[in-house]
Design an enzyme around this catalytic site. Structure first.
Site, PDB file in Angstrom:
ATOM      1  N   SER A  20      32.862  37.635  42.477  1.00  0.00           N
ATOM      2  CA  SER A  20      33.849  37.899  43.639  1.00  0.00           C
ATOM      3  C   SER A  20      34.309  39.436  43.316  1.00  0.00           C
ATOM      4  O   SER A  20      34.756  39.932  43.961  1.00  0.00           O
ATOM      5  CB  SER A  20      34.999  36.995  43.252  1.00  0.00           C
ATOM      6  OG  SER A  20      35.148  35.884  44.020  1.00  0.00           O
TER       7      SER A  20
ATOM      8  N   LYS B 258      33.736  41.463  46.484  1.00  0.00           N
ATOM      9  CA  LYS B 258      34.792  41.600  47.467  1.00  0.00           C
ATOM     10  C   LYS B 258      35.506  43.068  47.527  1.00  0.00           C
ATOM     11  O   LYS B 258      36.062  43.545  48.630  1.00  0.00           O
ATOM     12  CB  LYS B 258      36.110  40.789  47.305  1.00  0.00           C
ATOM     13  CG  LYS B 258      35.689  39.375  47.544  1.00  0.00           C
ATOM     14  CD  LYS B 258      37.113  38.279  47.234  1.00  0.00           C
ATOM     15  CE  LYS B 258      36.582  36.806  47.596  1.00  0.00           C
ATOM     16  NZ  LYS B 258      35.912  36.080  46.395  1.00  0.00           N
TER      17      LYS B 258
ATOM     18  N   SER C   6      41.305  36.791  45.247  1.00  0.00           N
ATOM     19  CA  SER C   6      39.949  36.283  45.230  1.00  0.00           C
ATOM     20  C   SER C   6      39.936  35.274  46.216  1.00  0.00           C
ATOM     21  O   SER C   6      39.087  34.201  46.164  1.00  0.00           O
ATOM     22  CB  SER C   6      39.224  36.207  44.159  1.00  0.00           C
ATOM     23  OG  SER C   6      37.973  36.484  44.022  1.00  0.00           O
TER      24      SER C   6
ATOM     25  N   LYS D 100      39.305  44.070  40.041  1.00  0.00           N
ATOM     26  CA  LYS D 100      38.751  42.800  40.675  1.00  0.00           C
ATOM     27  C   LYS D 100      38.312  41.806  39.598  1.00  0.00           C
ATOM     28  O   LYS D 100      37.590  42.506  38.720  1.00  0.00           O
ATOM     29  CB  LYS D 100      37.654  43.284  41.717  1.00  0.00           C
ATOM     30  CG  LYS D 100      37.378  42.144  42.725  1.00  0.00           C
ATOM     31  CD  LYS D 100      38.374  41.562  43.462  1.00  0.00           C
ATOM     32  CE  LYS D 100      38.223  40.162  44.004  1.00  0.00           C
ATOM     33  NZ  LYS D 100      38.476  39.075  43.065  1.00  0.00           N
TER      34      LYS D 100
END
Length: 361
Positions: free
Chosen positions: A146, A149, A204, A309
């Site tokens: 993820s 993203k 997420s 992130k």
């Protein structure tokens, strides 16, 4: 009668002799005294010229001292010039001082402590000087999950005149048919585009990212193409994207190249704000949902960052990227891939942050 006269003559003669002897002795004393006085006067007469000449001697000594001082000054100046010349020569011979930052052993950055880093791939970059501070498998290609993203958000925000207040509905096309992951966003849930971006970065949320990639001119294929084009534009030659969520193990990059993605994401105010928010209540049209930040370092305020992130799939392990502010002002990018647990990734972030805060000004 004669004997009496003879006796008187003898007495008188003795007194005369005593008087003469006394007079002779007195004369000698006067002569000695006179001589002593004369010698004293002679001494004073001889001392007078010496006293008169005495001031001349200090003048000779003054000239000599002045000459000595002048000579000393010349010698000192010569010696100073020689020292300066030697110092200059030595300085020219010395290697230049290394002004690049580094992590210090006294701050815990030792061979032993580096072995306690759980992530398989790590890259720590001092953004101010573009100096790598720590690397481990920094050029090894691996799934990024993820962390994807961040690129999803960049490409989606690059659309022109994007109406962030418009609502976007979750459809069956947004369901995960690869890993069959769960989501609290049911089909039919309606969110503003701003909220879709928010929970995709902060929590997420996979269905939010999938909906964003579908909501793009040309649809999802055009969106994935734009993601790969952006990666190439950033110089991320070994980075590839297959979807917008990161659920595909074919979304790959390296710790070094992810530093470029982090720096690019930091240029977007919305990405900075949304990725660092700790929690948010989302209106989904038929109720509300509360979301929290998936990064516990951020949620519990353990580090000071401008962008973050996290990501996880079985193929990648636990990943985390951060742009830290050391001493609240100095940016350092940290990318970590492949920890065996979420706690391992979090502890790596804490350890590296401590190295940085101690080692850097």
């Amino acid at each position: 009668m004669c004997s009496v006269l003879l006796l008187m003559l003898t007495v008188i003669s003795g007194k005369v002799s005593e008087a003469q002897a006394a007079g002779s002795s007195a004369g000698k004393h006067r002569q000695a005294a006179s001589g002593a006085k004369g010698r004293k006067r002679v001494v004073r007469k001889k001392a007078a010229p010496a006293t008169a000449r005495a001031p001349a001697r200090p003048r000779r000594r003054g000239r000599a001292a002045a000459a000595g001082v002048a000579a000393g000054a010349v010698t000192a100046a010569t010696a100073g010039a020689a020292v300066a010349a030697n110092a200059s020569s030595n300085a020219a011979a010395l290697p230049p001082v290394n002004t690049k930052p580094e992590l210090l052993p006294r701050c815990g950055f030792t061979a032993a402590s580096k072995q306690h880093i759980f992530s398989r791939g790590v890259y720590v970059l001092d953004e101010q000087t573009n100096t790598p501070l720590f690397e481990r498998n920094a050029d090894t290609v691996a799934p990024i999950a993820s962390v994807t993203k961040l690129m999803t958000a960049i490409v989606w925000l690059d659309q022109k005149s994007l109406p962030m207040s418009n609502r976007l509905e979750v459809t069956e096309d947004d369901l995960d048919t690869l890993k069959f992951t769960h989501s609290r966003l049911n089909v039919g849930a309606s969110l503003s585009r701003a909220d879709m971006l928010h929970i995709a970065l902060m929590s997420s949320e996979n269905r939010a990212a999938a909906a964003m990639s579908r909501d793009y001119p040309g649809g999802r294929p055009a969106f994935i193409a734009a993601m790969n084009a952006q990666a190439q534009a950033l110089g991320m030659k070994q980075t590839r994207f297959e979807n917008a969520t990161g659920l595909s193990p074919d979304n790959v990059s390296t710790p070094r190249e992810l530093a470029e993605l982090v720096k690019a994401a930091n240029r977007y105010q919305l990405i900075r704000n949304d990725s660092l928010d700790k929690q948010k209540i989302i209106n989904i049209g038929r109720g509300q949902l509360q979301y929290i930040n998936s990064n516990r370092l951020i949620r519990y305020g353990q580090v000071n960052a401008t962008v973050q992130k996290t990501g996880f799939i079985n193929e990648s392990g636990h990943n985390m990227v951060l742009r830290l502010l050391v001493h609240d002002r100095r940016p350092v990018v940290v990318t970590m891939l492949g920890s065996g647990s979420a706690d391992g990734s979090r502890l790596d972030g804490v350890r590296i942050a401590k190295w940085l805060n101690c080692s850097l000004n």
